[in-house]
Write an enzyme that holds these catalytic residues in place. Sequence first.
Site, PDB file in Angstrom:
ATOM      1  N   GLU A 184     -57.176 -62.774  73.722  1.00 34.83           N
ATOM      2  CA  GLU A 184     -57.922 -61.808  74.528  1.00 34.83           C
ATOM      3  C   GLU A 184     -57.537 -61.798  75.990  1.00 34.83           C
ATOM      4  OE1 GLU A 184     -60.467 -65.637  74.148  1.00 34.83           O
ATOM      5  OE2 GLU A 184     -59.140 -64.456  72.890  1.00 34.83           O
ATOM      6  N   HIS A 213     -62.239 -57.398  67.915  1.00 32.50           N
ATOM      7  CA  HIS A 213     -62.557 -58.772  68.325  1.00 32.50           C
ATOM      8  C   HIS A 213     -61.993 -59.074  69.715  1.00 32.50           C
ATOM      9  CE1 HIS A 213     -63.578 -63.026  67.489  1.00 32.50           C
ATOM     10  NE2 HIS A 213     -62.523 -63.280  68.264  1.00 32.50           N
ATOM     11  N   GLU A 214     -60.716 -58.773  69.910  1.00 33.47           N
ATOM     12  CA  GLU A 214     -60.110 -59.077  71.217  1.00 33.47           C
ATOM     13  C   GLU A 214     -60.738 -58.231  72.321  1.00 33.47           C
ATOM     14  OE1 GLU A 214     -58.639 -61.706  70.984  1.00 33.47           O
ATOM     15  OE2 GLU A 214     -58.234 -61.654  68.842  1.00 33.47           O
ATOM     16  N   ASP A 216     -58.076 -77.892  70.716  1.00 37.40           N
ATOM     17  CA  ASP A 216     -57.625 -77.036  69.618  1.00 37.40           C
ATOM     18  C   ASP A 216     -58.367 -77.367  68.327  1.00 37.40           C
ATOM     19  OD1 ASP A 216     -55.854 -75.710  71.236  1.00 37.40           O
ATOM     20  OD2 ASP A 216     -54.087 -76.818  70.582  1.00 37.40           O
ATOM     21  N   TYR A 222     -66.991 -69.213  65.290  1.00 36.88           N
ATOM     22  CA  TYR A 222     -66.891 -67.776  65.084  1.00 36.88           C
ATOM     23  C   TYR A 222     -68.032 -67.253  64.210  1.00 36.88           C
ATOM     24  CZ  TYR A 222     -62.046 -67.989  66.838  1.00 36.88           C
ATOM     25  OH  TYR A 222     -60.929 -68.173  67.607  1.00 36.88           O
ATOM     26  N   GLU A 241     -66.814 -67.388  71.059  1.00 39.58           N
ATOM     27  CA  GLU A 241     -66.395 -66.816  69.774  1.00 39.58           C
ATOM     28  C   GLU A 241     -67.554 -66.310  68.916  1.00 39.58           C
ATOM     29  OE1 GLU A 241     -63.541 -65.978  69.413  1.00 39.58           O
ATOM     30  OE2 GLU A 241     -62.317 -67.281  70.650  1.00 39.58           O
ATOM     31  N   HIS A 245     -64.056 -59.630  73.499  1.00 32.89           N
ATOM     32  CA  HIS A 245     -63.922 -60.739  74.439  1.00 32.89           C
ATOM     33  C   HIS A 245     -63.970 -60.264  75.896  1.00 32.89           C
ATOM     34  CE1 HIS A 245     -63.404 -64.557  72.448  1.00 32.89           C
ATOM     35  NE2 HIS A 245     -62.516 -64.067  71.590  1.00 32.89           N
TER      36      HIS A 245
END
Length: 615
Positions: free
Chosen positions: A286, A310-311, A388, A396, A333, A314
């Site tokens: 994003e 979705h992006e 990560d 999400y 998320e 953001h």
Amino acid sequence: MKLSALTLSLAMAGLSFTSMANSSVDQHTYANLNDVVSTHLHLDLDVDFADKQLEGFVEHTLSWQNRNARTLVLDTRDLEIDKVMYQGRDGQWHQAKFSLANRDDVKGAKLTITFKEQAKKARIYYNSLPVASGLQWLTPIQTASKTHPFMYSQSQAIHARSWIPVQDTPAMRVTYTARIHTPEDVRAVMSADNTGAFIKDGDYWFDMPQAIPPYLIAIGAGNLEYKEMSHQTAIFAEPQILDASVAEFNDTQAMIDKTNVMYGEYAWGRYDLLMLPPSFPFGGMENPRLSFITPTVVAGDKSLVNLIAHELAHSWSGNLVTNATWEDLWLNEGFTSYVENRIMEEVFGRERAVMEQALDTASLRAQLKTIAAPDTRLNLKLNGRDPDDAFSSVPYTKGQLFLIYLEEKFGRARFDVFVKQYFKTYSFKSLTTAEFVEYLNENLLQKHPGVVSLEKAKEWIFEPGLPTDAPTPTSDAFDKVDSLTQAWLKGEKALAELPTTNWTVHEWLHFINNLPRDLSIERMTALDKAFNLTQSTNAERAFAWYMLAVGNGYQAIYPALEKHLVSIGRRKLIVNLYKSLVKNGKRDWAYNVYQKARPGYHPLAQGTIDAIFAD
């Protein structure tokens, strides 16, 4: 209340005392934000494709928080530091002392810079290394055009430090400008105003006037062309995929317009898309003003454009309102997945939105069985692990389900008011989960008492798994698919009788994902013959079929599966396949394919899959 000069200057930079306080709880940064804050960066970098490095300098404009401090601490990883200069009160540039600590496997190497006075600006001369975790370098043969090299960044979560010495924490925000030098026939773009990239000449200027967390600083360079979709949207892509991308994503402006009405005006000016090579390890990233997108969602039928939603979402949840640490990732998320689905409902209808909810919920419930219980909490505790590791279906989809739960309990009208006000209140700020809980309690739970208790909200956020009363989205379309599936399995219907011609990709995914995991080879063969699933051109449908086939020992997929694994690097579509191959006795075959594919994978994908074969 009257603002002090310091508070006012921080506010203008998009910073706040709230976000500064958050720095002390971010375990993944060395930055001494309580002493000094970078309010603006200027990058001057050469893109060196031959040596696979960025070389030049970054200049930090500094705002000192502690009048006795004389030290700036930055995050780095695998950077070579040449020298550090600083601008003193006299306006002149002087050399500064610096030390680079030993490398920590997670956090990288702490860069400590010592000044003789409180510097106005600090300029670090450096170069990245080919192993930079936040950059991928592709040779011409690894690109679609086959004529030019390609380079792109992926800075989330803490990979910005692998190509910029920076205070690499989402607890702070910074504006930036950049001058990027490339070969004359290579176009550079950034997460900024890209009007300076319209003329391809190898010398590009960029400006990001809104303050962003460092993980949203992004760069790409390659054989890129440009085509507008609307007055506010455009595509940057290699020529081979440009027109197909424009056709696929030309509803982007409609998505922006609908979201403006629901959650407040888009704050970033333009919203363009950069189509990356297939090696990009994610669906999308994003980066503000220029989302990075995988070509695996160019399906030809707009069946996977929820990724664009979705992006785009953001732009409100994540870019505008940001998690203060990576343990608070669900604030980015979960809200984004919720807003994404609302956008899809507005643009493509309620039926499609519910199907996507149901698919994601089924995927979450399956993944919850494989994740350690502590990692199924929304407010994750990383305890020193690489951030990560925070990325799973939990932040999400569990986050999304929590917000759907609140919407159902309070009613959409009330909940929309709350979400819109939340985005406005925390605009250009970062917050922790604790701060969100306080805001939620004050502005929704207590405002409408007797609907949802604070204890219930805390159960969602701080307890593992899903509450027993979590929403279970169901789709009438999926119910029909289930009925037809059972009829075929019982021998009551032939495959030719299934009305698949008009099925959406969502119905196909539900069908494949819910077939028995021990389906006979005869039935697998019949399915493949009837629907040509092994040769599917939809990447999501192909992945679902390959997962079923590997588990069932269906050998006919392997030539196509090898092509799939070698030609794309999106982790969602490859990692679980490698895991399943190893689990199902195909380790040697998978390893041989991986050796072919690995050079074209992003470092993040390489690290994940290396670990699979290391076990």
